[in-house]
Design a protein around this motif. Structure first.
Motif, PDB file in Angstrom:
ATOM      1  N   ALA A  17       4.599  -6.473  -4.308  1.00 56.98           N
ATOM      2  CA  ALA A  17       3.595  -6.795  -5.318  1.00 56.98           C
ATOM      3  C   ALA A  17       3.055  -8.212  -5.123  1.00 56.98           C
ATOM      4  CB  ALA A  17       4.182  -6.645  -6.717  1.00 56.98           C
ATOM      5  N   PHE A  18       3.880  -9.100  -4.635  1.00 52.39           N
ATOM      6  CA  PHE A  18       3.452 -10.471  -4.359  1.00 52.39           C
ATOM      7  C   PHE A  18       2.529 -10.508  -3.139  1.00 52.39           C
ATOM      8  CE2 PHE A  18       4.252 -14.411  -1.949  1.00 52.39           C
ATOM      9  CZ  PHE A  18       3.707 -15.328  -2.834  1.00 52.39           C
ATOM     10  N   LEU A  19       2.859  -9.748  -2.104  1.00 51.75           N
ATOM     11  CA  LEU A  19       2.116  -9.802  -0.845  1.00 51.75           C
ATOM     12  C   LEU A  19       0.890  -8.892  -0.813  1.00 51.75           C
ATOM     13  CD1 LEU A  19       5.181  -9.946   1.523  1.00 51.75           C
ATOM     14  CD2 LEU A  19       3.554 -11.782   1.054  1.00 51.75           C
ATOM     15  N   ALA A  20       0.892  -7.812  -1.568  1.00 48.53           N
ATOM     16  CA  ALA A  20      -0.239  -6.883  -1.594  1.00 48.53           C
ATOM     17  C   ALA A  20      -0.506  -6.446  -3.039  1.00 48.53           C
ATOM     18  CB  ALA A  20       0.040  -5.678  -0.703  1.00 48.53           C
ATOM     19  N   PRO A  21      -0.950  -7.371  -3.881  1.00 45.99           N
ATOM     20  CA  PRO A  21      -1.115  -7.062  -5.307  1.00 45.99           C
ATOM     21  C   PRO A  21      -2.185  -6.021  -5.613  1.00 45.99           C
ATOM     22  CG  PRO A  21      -2.040  -9.213  -4.795  1.00 45.99           C
ATOM     23  CD  PRO A  21      -1.301  -8.745  -3.566  1.00 45.99           C
ATOM     24  N   ASP A  22      -3.105  -5.775  -4.678  1.00 40.41           N
ATOM     25  CA  ASP A  22      -4.122  -4.747  -4.899  1.00 40.41           C
ATOM     26  C   ASP A  22      -3.584  -3.343  -4.648  1.00 40.41           C
ATOM     27  OD1 ASP A  22      -6.078  -6.607  -5.567  1.00 40.41           O
ATOM     28  OD2 ASP A  22      -6.684  -6.868  -3.477  1.00 40.41           O
ATOM     29  N   VAL A  23      -2.386  -3.260  -4.078  1.00 43.32           N
ATOM     30  CA  VAL A  23      -1.788  -1.962  -3.749  1.00 43.32           C
ATOM     31  C   VAL A  23      -0.514  -1.713  -4.556  1.00 43.32           C
ATOM     32  CG1 VAL A  23      -0.832  -0.552  -1.881  1.00 43.32           C
ATOM     33  CG2 VAL A  23      -2.768  -2.075  -1.431  1.00 43.32           C
ATOM     34  N   PHE A  24       0.313  -2.744  -4.710  1.00 45.93           N
ATOM     35  CA  PHE A  24       1.597  -2.619  -5.405  1.00 45.93           C
ATOM     36  C   PHE A  24       1.587  -3.477  -6.670  1.00 45.93           C
ATOM     37  CE2 PHE A  24       2.379  -2.311  -0.838  1.00 45.93           C
ATOM     38  CZ  PHE A  24       3.096  -1.131  -0.739  1.00 45.93           C
ATOM     39  N   THR A  25       2.108  -2.944  -7.765  1.00 43.05           N
ATOM     40  CA  THR A  25       2.267  -3.723  -8.997  1.00 43.05           C
ATOM     41  C   THR A  25       3.589  -3.342  -9.642  1.00 43.05           C
ATOM     42  OG1 THR A  25       1.085  -2.085 -10.326  1.00 43.05           O
ATOM     43  CG2 THR A  25      -0.204  -3.923  -9.479  1.00 43.05           C
ATOM     44  N   MET A  26       4.139  -4.273 -10.360  1.00 47.20           N
ATOM     45  CA  MET A  26       5.363  -4.008 -11.103  1.00 47.20           C
ATOM     46  C   MET A  26       4.984  -3.654 -12.533  1.00 47.20           C
ATOM     47  SD  MET A  26       7.742  -4.280  -8.901  1.00 47.20           S
ATOM     48  CE  MET A  26       9.178  -4.152  -9.953  1.00 47.20           C
ATOM     49  N   HIS A  27       5.584  -2.612 -13.046  1.00 48.69           N
ATOM     50  CA  HIS A  27       5.400  -2.191 -14.431  1.00 48.69           C
ATOM     51  C   HIS A  27       6.718  -2.501 -15.136  1.00 48.69           C
ATOM     52  CE1 HIS A  27       3.778  -0.006 -17.785  1.00 48.69           C
ATOM     53  NE2 HIS A  27       4.870   0.743 -17.837  1.00 48.69           N
TER      54      HIS A  27
END
Length: 86
Positions: A17-27
């Motif tokens: 999520a830190f490196l690819a925030p447009d693809v991975f996010t933490m819920h």
């Protein structure tokens, strides 16, 4: 490219999520949400995110072999320095 995350392996470290925030996010603190069909424009970020996963829970199909991916700094508490002196 197609992304598969083994959610049984994922421990919620959130490097992706830190490196690819447009693809991975933490819920919340532990649940990972991601786009399994990321756009080509996110290829380098997704490659870095998969490489940085501490438990190697991310598989990416469709990455181009041999394409350069720039190194990134992942916070470990110590300053990052390239090994080859660049």
């Amino acid at each position: 490219m197609r992304i598969v995350v083994d959610l049984n392996k994922c421990q919620g470290y959130a490097q992706c999520a830190f490196l690819a925030p447009d693809v991975f996010t933490m819920h919340g603190e532990e649940a990972l949400l991601y786009n399994p069909l990321a756009a080509e424009e996110h290829r380098d970020a997704v490659a870095r995110a998969a490489a940085a996963c501490p438990v190697q829970a991310i598989t990416v199909e469709g990455l181009h072999e041999g394409a350069p991916v720039e190194p990134v700094q992942v916070f470990t508490g110590a300053p990052w320095e390239p090994r080859d002196g660049r």
